[in-house]
Design a protein around this motif. Structure first.
Motif, PDB file in Angstrom:
ATOM      1  N   HIS A   1      -4.531   4.084  -2.513  1.00 36.91           N
ATOM      2  CA  HIS A   1      -3.611   3.322  -1.656  1.00 36.91           C
ATOM      3  C   HIS A   1      -2.969   2.120  -2.338  1.00 36.91           C
ATOM      4  N   LEU A   2      -3.554   1.668  -3.443  1.00 34.73           N
ATOM      5  CA  LEU A   2      -2.958   0.518  -4.118  1.00 34.73           C
ATOM      6  C   LEU A   2      -2.995   0.686  -5.632  1.00 34.73           C
TER       7      LEU A   2
ATOM      8  N   MET B   1      -3.092  -3.588   6.415  1.00 31.54           N
ATOM      9  CA  MET B   1      -3.178  -2.185   6.031  1.00 31.54           C
ATOM     10  C   MET B   1      -4.322  -1.496   6.775  1.00 31.54           C
TER      11      MET B   1
ATOM     12  N   PRO C   1       0.814  -1.219   0.000  1.00 29.03           N
ATOM     13  CA  PRO C   1       0.000   0.000   0.000  1.00 29.03           C
ATOM     14  C   PRO C   1       0.846   1.268   0.000  1.00 29.03           C
TER      15      PRO C   1
ATOM     16  N   PHE D   1      -3.741  -6.579   2.882  1.00 31.09           N
ATOM     17  CA  PHE D   1      -4.884  -5.667   2.961  1.00 31.09           C
ATOM     18  C   PHE D   1      -5.431  -5.590   4.384  1.00 31.09           C
TER      19      PHE D   1
END
Length: 327
Positions: free
Chosen positions: A232-233, A180, A108, A177
């Motif tokens: 973020h990704l 994150m 991320p 994820f």
């Protein structure tokens, strides 16, 4: 072996349907894509095919098979390694178990923007990553844009990391994820994509994360009106060729394909940007609020424990450092 045989049968059937057009070509390459006809990645490979045919005087033909006609991504990657399929377009995420360096690209906030990702992938780092694919019998020809994932929710505009505290977000079943979201102070709720709409609608979760086209096409914009463009990704997409097929080509034909692939990336990225813009305009017109220009500093700094957990080797740490320093 059964998978190879099944795919080979599909290819032979497809080749028969191609008819006389393919017979005119000295070299016919078959390329697989899971996305439907008209999707930016499919159109990108079509642009590559057009240029390769023109520059080779009609000798090189690329037949594009969209909509998973030749199989899903992981299956077609394997068949490309075997040389049964000549080319494949797939997300970096589908290569995680094959080419370890692709896992680093799924961290991320690794890329500052889509433009930053393009600069990284088009430069020396992209060339270095390509070597990892060649070791696995794949030739990396072009890096496409798979878009940027951002947060959207039904409760409130998210303008800072504090706004995420305690909120429940659907994420893919992926440890990175989940970690994150924990680092951001939110609660990760892994669930199938098809359950997201009703789960937001009923309050089981507050929101999810994805790119504008998916936010639009899924209908999620109807039940989650706040879209925060935190990006973020960003996971690159790859057009790869079978090393076995590649080595059958002359150096001149290899050069034609490399140039056509590189130029096709420009086409694909433009088409993707247009699709993102169209989806954004559509959801805004329908009442969604898009929160832009947020200060991502705190979001990025919160990722320290995530990077500490997943970036463990000196090579990976050096790669992350060089990516972050790319201007």
């Amino acid at each position: 072996m059964k998978l190879v045989t099944t795919t080979l049968a599909a290819l032979l059937a497809s080749a028969a349907l191609a008819g006389s057009a393919a017979a005119e070509c000295e070299v016919t390459l078959r390329s697989s894509d899971t996305h439907p006809d008209g999707y930016p990645t499919v159109e990108g490979v079509k642009a590559m095919a057009t240029e390769a045919k023109e520059k080779s005087g009609g000798r090189i033909c690329i037949e594009v098979f969209p909509s998973s006609q030749l199989g899903e991504e992981k299956d077609t990657i394997e068949q490309t390694q075997f040389g049964v399929i000549d080319m494949v377009r797939a997300s970096f995420g589908s290569f995680n178990d094959i080419v370890p360096v692709t896992q680093t690209m799924s961290l991320p906030y690794l890329f500052k923007s889509e433009d930053h990702m393009h600069k990284v992938m088009d430069g020396s780092i992209g060339e270095e990553i390509a070597k990892g694919f060649e070791e696995k019998d794949l030739i990396a020809l072009a890096y496409y844009d798979g878009g940027a994932r951002s947060f959207y929710n039904s409760q409130k505009p998210i303008k800072s990391i504090e706004d995420l505290k305690g909120m429940k977000f659907r994420v893919m079943q992926n440890d990175v994820f989940v970690d994150m979201m924990t680092a951001l102070g939110a609660n990760a709720t892994p669930m199938p994509y098809g359950e997201v709409y009703s789960s937001i609608q009923t309050g089981v979760i507050d929101g999810a994360e994805n790119n504008f086209p998916s936010y639009d096409s899924s209908g999620h914009a109807e039940v989650a009106k706040y879209f925060t463009l935190d990006q973020h990704l960003m996971v690159p997409e790859l057009v790869a060729m079978s090393k076995a097929s590649w080595e059958k080509l002359t150096p001149e034909d290899q050069a034609i394909l490399r140039e056509a692939a590189r130029n096709s990336a420009t086409v694909q990225r433009k088409l993707w940007a247009d699709q993102e813009k169209a989806s954004e305009e559509k959801v805004v017109a329908a009442g969604s609020e898009v929160i832009k220009d947020i200060d991502k500093t705190a979001f990025v700094e919160a990722m320290a424990p995530v990077y500490e957990k997943y970036v463990t080797t000196p090579e990976a740490k050096d790669l992350v450092k060089r990516i972050q320093e790319t201007e």
